[in-house]
Design an enzyme around this catalytic site. Sequence first.
Site, mmCIF file in Angstrom:
data_model
loop_
_atom_site.group_PDB
_atom_site.id
_atom_site.type_symbol
_atom_site.label_atom_id
_atom_site.label_comp_id
_atom_site.label_asym_id
_atom_site.label_seq_id
_atom_site.Cartn_x
_atom_site.Cartn_y
_atom_site.Cartn_z
ATOM 1 N N LYS A 266 1.004 -1.263 -0.115
ATOM 2 C CA LYS A 266 -0.134 -0.028 0.127
ATOM 3 C C LYS A 266 0.817 1.179 -0.089
ATOM 4 O O LYS A 266 1.829 1.392 0.686
ATOM 5 C CB LYS A 266 -1.007 0.060 1.352
ATOM 6 C CG LYS A 266 -2.104 1.043 1.323
ATOM 7 C CD LYS A 266 -2.881 0.759 2.447
ATOM 8 C CE LYS A 266 -4.237 1.898 2.678
ATOM 9 N NZ LYS A 266 -4.815 1.804 3.728
ATOM 10 N N SER B 105 -9.668 2.245 3.048
ATOM 11 C CA SER B 105 -8.867 2.937 2.347
ATOM 12 C C SER B 105 -7.835 2.107 1.427
ATOM 13 O O SER B 105 -7.447 2.600 0.505
ATOM 14 C CB SER B 105 -7.946 3.769 2.857
ATOM 15 O OG SER B 105 -7.198 3.141 3.979
ATOM 16 N N SER C 183 -9.851 -0.400 7.312
ATOM 17 C CA SER C 183 -9.369 0.046 5.786
ATOM 18 C C SER C 183 -8.567 -1.363 5.288
ATOM 19 O O SER C 183 -8.240 -1.479 4.045
ATOM 20 C CB SER C 183 -8.257 1.083 5.864
ATOM 21 O OG SER C 183 -8.953 2.257 5.826
#
Lengths: 98, 510, 504
Positions: C82, C157, C181
């Site tokens: 990420k 997210s 997330s």
Amino acid sequence: MSNLSRDDVAHVAMLARIQLEDHELDRLAGQLDQIVDWVGQINEVAAADVPPMSHPLPLVNVTRPDEVRPSLTQQQALANAPDPEGGRFGVPRILDEE
Amino acid sequence: MTATTDRTVPYADALTRYEPVMGLEVHVELSTATKMFCGCATEFGAEPNTQTCPVCLGLPGALPVVNRTAVESAIRIGLALNCRIAEWCRFARKNYFYPDMPKNFQTSQYDEPIAFDGWLDVEVPANEAGEPPFTFRVEIERAHMEEDTGKSTHVGGATGRIHGADYSVVDYNRAGIPLIEIVTKPLVGAGDRAPEVARAYVAALRDLLRALDVTHGRMEQGNIRCDANVSLMPIGSEVLGTRTETKNVNSLRSVERAVRYEITRHAAVLDAGEKVFQETRHWHEDTGITTAGRPKSDADDYRYFPEPDLVPVAPSREEVERLRATLPENPAERRKRLQGEWGFSDLEMRDVVNAGAVEVIEETVAAGASPAAARKWWTGDLARRANADGVAVTDLGVTPAHIAELDGLVTGGRLNDSMARQVMDGVVAGEGTPTQVADARGLELVQDDGALQAAVDKVIAANADVAEKIKGGKVQAAGALIGQVMKEMRGQADAAKARELILATLGVEG
Amino acid sequence: MTARDLTRLTALQMADGLAAGEFTSVELTQAHLDRIERLNPSLNAYLLVDAEGALATAANVDAARAAGEDLPRLAGVPVAVKDIACTRGLPTTAGSRMLEHFVPPYDATIVTRLKDARMPILGKTNMDEFAMGSSTEHSAFGPTRNPWDLERIPGGSGGGSSAAVAAYLAPLAIGSDTGGSIRQPAAVTGSVGVKPTYGAVSRYGIIALASSLDQIGPCARTVADAALLHEVLAGHDPMDSTSIDAPVPPVVAAATGTRDLTGLRVGVVKEIAREGYQEGVSRCFEEALQHLRDLGAQVVEVSCPHFVHAMAAYYLIQPSEASSNLARYDAMRYGSRTTPEGSPSAEQVMAASRDAAFGDEVKRRIILGTYALSSGYYDAYYGQAQKVRTLIAGDFTAAFEQADVLVSPTTPTTAFRIGDKLDDPMAMYLNDIATIPANLAGVPGMSIPSGVADEDGLPVGFQLLAPAMEDQRLYAVGAALEARLAEAQGGYVFEKAPEIEVQA
Ligand SMILES: [Mg+2]
Ligand SMILES: [Zn+2]
């Protein structure tokens, strides 16, 4: 009922160093008022004697020995700087001393 | 700017109507090897931005880890200031935007300082107006841990100051160096001596911190920085006046002057029936005045909250006691004790303290010298040499052992004072120990009474007129003959012995 | 084996195949890079692909293996990171214009661990700006699309990581979970996501959203794969003061151990399980409960009465910490600088830069958090939220006396359409209603796919929660349920995703 006026939002944005344009202020103020209204429900939930919890872990006394570790080079430190000058970070004029 | 238009009233005049109240905030830079929350070195004077890392540059993702030695120093400072040590305390974020602060918050402590409720007794010396010395107890509100900011240099504009500069450049080497902020309670009751109390407090604090060996303690390098809060209360009133905070007063003399100036300025404002404006003030060393800075405002909404990247500090009572055992004697008490042991007068002791020679004299006495000889050397001959060379007296290459050895040579009768000074020349020049120098230079009092008697006889014969005067009772005239005898002996004689022989030869009682 | 077959393997199968010499890491890595090249333009899962770096690591591992070197279990198995984790020399944006050109001079601790595990890093995955969002629509670099339906959100997210894993653009990925997330994107993409116990994985080098809530964890297609990555990531880090200094729970052993759940007490949390959920979500949840019973578990209902206030507490604490964490983005030392006309002051340049480079959601939360911390409001908002946090932690303690694990649907609905909630922040926030309590209390949580909703054919997530430091319970129960579901449903849920149509 309005918790958060447009002026309040402008003031808080100033504290947070965000120069909102007028149309943004219009848009955000309404949403924020709604959100504050909603989170405000929390006000009456906890009794005065409930201790606050700022952290999920019960750790204390996490420290490190006073031993030097390698720093970045000056070049690495300044690699992302918008305006480096003579090994230092160039910043616009500062209005007053803190 | 209103800088030059501030009115003041004469100091003595102000004190007839108002009682000054002070609050002093002292920031102390610790002399740890690394920063408060990262492993970067803290060397003074390094190339800009060479002692930085993701943590102290506030890069995305970086996290702080507390320096153990800094916490120990904070506790030792708290203990030395007779504070209570928190059983549990936290760091907090103080949020405000400023270009020299990498994260735009300072990791500090808020309502949970590591040390609180202490005091320091401060000796305020007699002043030029002849007012006597006295002791003032400064109550300590708190001592807390925090981190320093980077350093901005202002470029362009006429003055090189912040106002009118075109832009600034920032060096973050200083960012994150551990600071201890020591805050006093409001100091009331010092009256006209308030500015002297302020100075004496900062001086006493500096001495204490140096004795603790927690800071380099050089005010000129910013290791100790003082903010002075001043307000005035009309005499007879108990209502505190509006205070101003004069920032960065960074010498002992300035502390006294800045407080004095603010008293005279506040008095003028109040006399005119106006209100003192709550603001920060800037001290100007050159002109001896303060000027208005930032008014207290919304920008002071620091939005403190507990630092979520750090866990609480909870020093055990055993740990606190272990640290208490490492505390040195309080410098003021220690000085009193040593003065008694050494038999120095107040004046002599003050010279010693001013010369920064307490420690070296202590070591010299421990090495076997008499206190008087140690004092004479370190604050006399050696101080003059150091002064002439522009170095510290301890940097001459002369050790306490050297002095003790030299003193032994004098008291043992091998050298007289002038020979001892010649030996010192050699020691300073790196020629060896006093004995080695004396040997190499052939310096030794002549112990042979025959040679001395011959010289005395020769000088008396050549100065019959002086000899007559001495015989007639003018014993002090012997001085002239001693000089000549010493010359005959090429300095290698004991002057006292020469005097004795001259008088004996002339049949006069000494 | 064809390149397509290689990407379809589980990470465990990849590791075993590499160890057995059935294929090389270069082949495996290249297969993923090829698929990324073909599909990423449609999905926008990766913001940056580091083909060169990934292949270099792969070649290195192959050479080491050929030389008979002892290698870590996942050596040569590629992974996606990420874009919230700092990677030395590789741009790290956190999905923000502010950091569009930021290249960190250091690696996050977890990136160092991935490198030590000798896993080729394929690239950096898309995310909501500074991890603020539940749809990845708040990325400054365009939304990521859900592999099940390109018109739908992949969650947030960490939508880039969940989409990459679900679409076989990576077998494993890194996520960060502040309010859900990792788990919510896993739920809406039919993949597995784990938020470990707070402090189990180092946060050093992870761009902070809310420090007391943020936790890094694995994204995978199976529970066992997640466990393998979990053991790579977890462990004490002296660079993170809030890192747990204790042995990592045996999650791989738990994920590959017994499937018998006899005696296990499963607690259904009334407040986050029974009301307001989409029909297909509720149906899958009830079916999963029945499977647990069939495996020998005893299902009980528990009440956590303060969970109803979790959302409000979260939307005070998270923006408050975020407002402070994001203050450093002022364009003085790094970041996109906007200089207004004239001769502006530093203060004006900061304010203009932050206005220009932050998106609306970031501004909303910074302002909300600044307000909640400001003088006169702290006690009513931030202070009160922290007390509620205590009450929620207390609810968990009480509930874990009645049950070994707690369960709920991970999300109220399946993936919604891109754009549907963009202008309604409140509606967006409510997606995380079931995931947030775990972040507030610091306990570990997992989402595994429990089926597909009849009404829309989209995957549904099942959430498991365990007490702090008991992460292995999630893996034991999760793996057992996963196996049972695969049996009952004729394969894993992730295998049911339609083939992605490549955009012209
Ligand atoms: Mg301070
Ligand atoms: Zn550093």
